[in-house]
Write a protein that holds these residues in place. Sequence first.
Motif, mmCIF file in Angstrom:
data_model
loop_
_atom_site.group_PDB
_atom_site.id
_atom_site.type_symbol
_atom_site.label_atom_id
_atom_site.label_comp_id
_atom_site.label_asym_id
_atom_site.label_seq_id
_atom_site.Cartn_x
_atom_site.Cartn_y
_atom_site.Cartn_z
ATOM 1 N N GLU A 22 29.468 13.354 -6.427
ATOM 2 C CA GLU A 22 28.429 11.697 -7.259
ATOM 3 C C GLU A 22 29.549 11.242 -8.165
ATOM 4 O O GLU A 22 29.629 9.961 -8.545
ATOM 5 N N GLU A 23 29.267 12.467 -9.219
ATOM 6 C CA GLU A 23 30.227 12.312 -10.332
ATOM 7 C C GLU A 23 31.537 11.278 -10.340
ATOM 8 O O GLU A 23 31.963 10.390 -11.217
ATOM 9 N N ARG A 50 31.653 7.652 -9.453
ATOM 10 C CA ARG A 50 30.785 7.109 -10.175
ATOM 11 C C ARG A 50 31.985 7.151 -11.349
ATOM 12 O O ARG A 50 32.111 5.850 -11.483
ATOM 13 N N ASP A 82 25.640 1.831 -8.887
ATOM 14 C CA ASP A 82 24.667 1.782 -9.086
ATOM 15 C C ASP A 82 24.557 3.113 -8.060
ATOM 16 O O ASP A 82 25.557 3.323 -7.025
ATOM 17 N N ASP A 83 22.446 3.700 -7.988
ATOM 18 C CA ASP A 83 23.047 5.347 -7.389
ATOM 19 C C ASP A 83 23.146 4.611 -6.152
ATOM 20 O O ASP A 83 23.734 5.700 -5.227
ATOM 21 N N ALA A 113 26.107 7.629 -3.399
ATOM 22 C CA ALA A 113 25.199 7.929 -2.155
ATOM 23 C C ALA A 113 25.715 7.566 -1.252
ATOM 24 O O ALA A 113 25.553 8.022 0.020
#
Length: 312
Positions: A269-270, A273, A285-286, A290
């Motif tokens: 995820e990092e 991003r 965005d999250d 995801a």
Amino acid sequence: MRWAALLLSGILVLRGPAPQGGMPPLVAAAAELQHPIGILPPPPALDERRRALGERLFADPRLSGDGSRACASCHDLRTNGATSRRRDTGLDGLDLPLNTVTVFNASLNFRLGWEGRARSLAAQIEALLRNPAIMGARPELVLARLSADPSTVAAFREAYGRPPDGEALLDALATFQRSLVTPGSRFDRWLAGEAGAITPEEQAGYALFRGIGCVACHQGANVGGNLFQRHGIFHALAAPEPQVLRVPSLRNVAVTAPYFHDGSAATLEEAVRGMGFAQLNLVLDDAQIASIVAFLRTLTGSYRGTPLTPPP
């Protein structure tokens, strides 16, 4: 390069009713580009005697100068083909300058290593063996060790018709590495027509991956590994040097943390991003992160019938 990815992601809108005689050439070409990611090919046909010898040598600490490590010490074939460490430790006890990349599917990259200095597996293997921080091996010492072992000499004679020499040593290791292909990912099964192999959420992640431009650099059967790119195009990303890197493959990326050439991203995820911001100037965005991560998790394949896993 982003426009190219957007074109690829939407190219099928060109398709229309096919006239008698089949699709027009432009539409046929567009159809072939429906998926810029290809199915990973199976391992190639190899000389089994040379492959087996290479596997044996891959785990042999006699290939390091002080006899303390083997290729397998940093490339764990029981898990993900690398380690879970941000940077592995050199023979001098210091951290190596770059994160260790997985050896799985490395043979499908157009260049080897983060900086892409080697054009062939044999050249990359020789560079790593000679590197004083990684293996620190003097060829004459390694060959003397191998030549003093009757079983190893017999294996070389069976595979190459001669006792150990430098050319045969590199070829055996390269032959084994060509066998380290990880087919059978859920995404490949979906590409092959198994509709239920990936979920609607994962398909949406794939569409987003294409639509925002990730696929401009991560495409082809190895989902990368086929071009160079500067990192930090819009914003800084990871260590500033080296500035230009061989784009890494995303095959098995879900099990090969940490990420980037300095290992500075601990999670997928990092990494997603950071890449979106640094390379595409996008603040994801999250939910978007995801979704992309869900797709990336479908790229995990199997080695000898066992799915790859992260190291413990």
